[in-house]
Write a protein that holds these residues in place. Sequence first.
Motif, PDB file in Angstrom:
ATOM      1  N   ALA A  89       1.137  -1.898  -3.609  1.00 40.96           N
ATOM      2  CA  ALA A  89       1.071  -0.832  -4.367  1.00 40.96           C
ATOM      3  C   ALA A  89       1.228  -2.257  -5.666  1.00 40.96           C
ATOM      4  O   ALA A  89       1.754  -2.945  -6.298  1.00 40.96           O
ATOM      5  N   ASN A  90      -0.248  -2.090  -6.495  1.00 41.78           N
ATOM      6  CA  ASN A  90       0.182  -3.664  -7.295  1.00 41.78           C
ATOM      7  C   ASN A  90      -1.164  -2.463  -8.687  1.00 41.78           C
ATOM      8  O   ASN A  90      -2.188  -2.051  -8.122  1.00 41.78           O
ATOM      9  N   CYS A  91      -1.578  -3.626  -9.790  1.00 31.57           N
ATOM     10  CA  CYS A  91      -2.672  -2.891 -10.398  1.00 31.57           C
ATOM     11  C   CYS A  91      -2.873  -4.609 -11.404  1.00 31.57           C
ATOM     12  O   CYS A  91      -3.459  -4.471 -12.422  1.00 31.57           O
ATOM     13  N   ASP A 117      -4.469  -1.854  -0.393  1.00 27.80           N
ATOM     14  CA  ASP A 117      -3.476  -1.904  -1.423  1.00 27.80           C
ATOM     15  C   ASP A 117      -3.742   0.002  -2.458  1.00 27.80           C
ATOM     16  O   ASP A 117      -5.037   0.845  -2.079  1.00 27.80           O
ATOM     17  N   LEU A 118      -2.933   0.217  -3.047  1.00 28.06           N
ATOM     18  CA  LEU A 118      -2.954   1.433  -4.403  1.00 28.06           C
ATOM     19  C   LEU A 118      -2.756   0.842  -5.386  1.00 28.06           C
ATOM     20  O   LEU A 118      -1.596  -0.123  -5.809  1.00 28.06           O
ATOM     21  N   ASN A 119      -3.942   1.420  -6.170  1.00 23.63           N
ATOM     22  CA  ASN A 119      -3.820   0.939  -7.581  1.00 23.63           C
ATOM     23  C   ASN A 119      -3.331   2.688  -7.843  1.00 23.63           C
ATOM     24  O   ASN A 119      -3.410   3.534  -8.987  1.00 23.63           O
ATOM     25  N   ALA A 120      -1.270   3.075  -8.755  1.00 28.49           N
ATOM     26  CA  ALA A 120      -1.362   3.788  -9.535  1.00 28.49           C
ATOM     27  C   ALA A 120      -0.269   3.601 -10.322  1.00 28.49           C
ATOM     28  O   ALA A 120       0.619   3.872 -10.992  1.00 28.49           O
ATOM     29  N   GLY A 124       3.026   3.599  -8.222  1.00 25.36           N
ATOM     30  CA  GLY A 124       2.402   2.718  -6.964  1.00 25.36           C
ATOM     31  C   GLY A 124       3.629   2.721  -6.119  1.00 25.36           C
ATOM     32  O   GLY A 124       3.134   3.564  -5.280  1.00 25.36           O
ATOM     33  N   TYR A 127       4.318   6.469  -4.653  1.00 24.80           N
ATOM     34  CA  TYR A 127       2.591   6.570  -4.319  1.00 24.80           C
ATOM     35  C   TYR A 127       2.530   6.533  -3.193  1.00 24.80           C
ATOM     36  O   TYR A 127       1.896   6.988  -2.050  1.00 24.80           O
ATOM     37  N   GLY A 148       5.818  -3.077  -3.776  1.00 22.55           N
ATOM     38  CA  GLY A 148       5.308  -2.952  -4.427  1.00 22.55           C
ATOM     39  C   GLY A 148       5.413  -4.426  -5.221  1.00 22.55           C
ATOM     40  O   GLY A 148       6.672  -4.855  -5.569  1.00 22.55           O
ATOM     41  N   SER A 283       5.165  -1.430 -10.623  1.00 22.69           N
ATOM     42  CA  SER A 283       5.254  -0.307  -9.154  1.00 22.69           C
ATOM     43  C   SER A 283       6.600  -1.330  -8.267  1.00 22.69           C
ATOM     44  O   SER A 283       7.104  -0.850  -7.374  1.00 22.69           O
TER      45      SER A 283
END
Length: 324
Positions: A89-91, A117-120, A124, A127, A148, A283
């Motif tokens: 999880a990262n942005c 990868d997951l972007n919230a 994150g 999620y 995260g 995250s």
Amino acid sequence: MSTLRLAPAVQGTRILGLGSAQPERVVTNDDLSQVMDTNDQWIRERVGIVERRFGDEKDTVVSMAVEAGSKAIAAAGLAPSDLDTVIVANCTTKKPIPNAAAQVAELIGIKAAGGFDLNAACAGFCYGLGVASDLVRAGSSRRALIIGSEKLSDIVDPTDRSTAIIFADAAGAAVVGPSDEPGIGPVAWGTAGDLVDMIGMTESAHIFQEGQSVFRWATTKIAPIALRAIDLAGLKPSDIDVLIPHQANLRIVEAIAKKLRKEGAREDMVVADDIVYSGNTSSASIPMAMDHMRAAGQIHSGDVALLVGFGAGLSYAGQVVVCP
């Protein structure tokens, strides 16, 4: 007609191990006052932060994720070969391609892992934890590593005191595996897409946020989400031993805890305050706070913890977990 065969499902899941990583460089409030119009008292009063960590060139989303993930696997008493899924999880990755998860899996030694990868944003980890838990319960994964990891110093304008005093760099990780007794409750999640402009990126690729608007939203909307997560887990507020909200602002953390106590949470409920010495790490903040609290003896195996993340999107998610 032929019938498809499904993977064998498991009764429940739980967090098996935790890990975290931070850069070496400590940045104090006095350090920031040298480059912008601010001071130690002003920062402490508004966001509760005393210091944070900024990475250098060797500290990346991938490198910090590898360190935190490796520690989580070791804490779980497992080897990399025991895992088959990696979620990062990262942005804040500089390049969306290739994804961080594939690189992290290879560097840790998890071969042929399912990785994405997951972007919230700041939600994150919660999620990702919900996704990892469901993958294991459905039989799609044996054990999953959710990390995260953020390098927010790359996207902060160092002269903008509305963001530069808050954000920092770190990674936090958890290993999720099967359990005879459920140790991760259902996720309560959602988005407020009509408020998407409250937090975002400028054309110069710097993060911005409408601080007061975000503060009002978080202090009014997050406690009900946390209560929903408790209800989905079949528990009551008084059953919660530990509250670990996203470490966005100490005043927000305290406001959420106060509202939960009004709804029946105990006065002795332990509340994470990792933001004081780590800053807002998006995250990474929830798993890192949990890992730091475990190391400090503030939480213990078997404690019931409420996690709730919230951030850009506006995205939010929470679940009740049993501490490893």
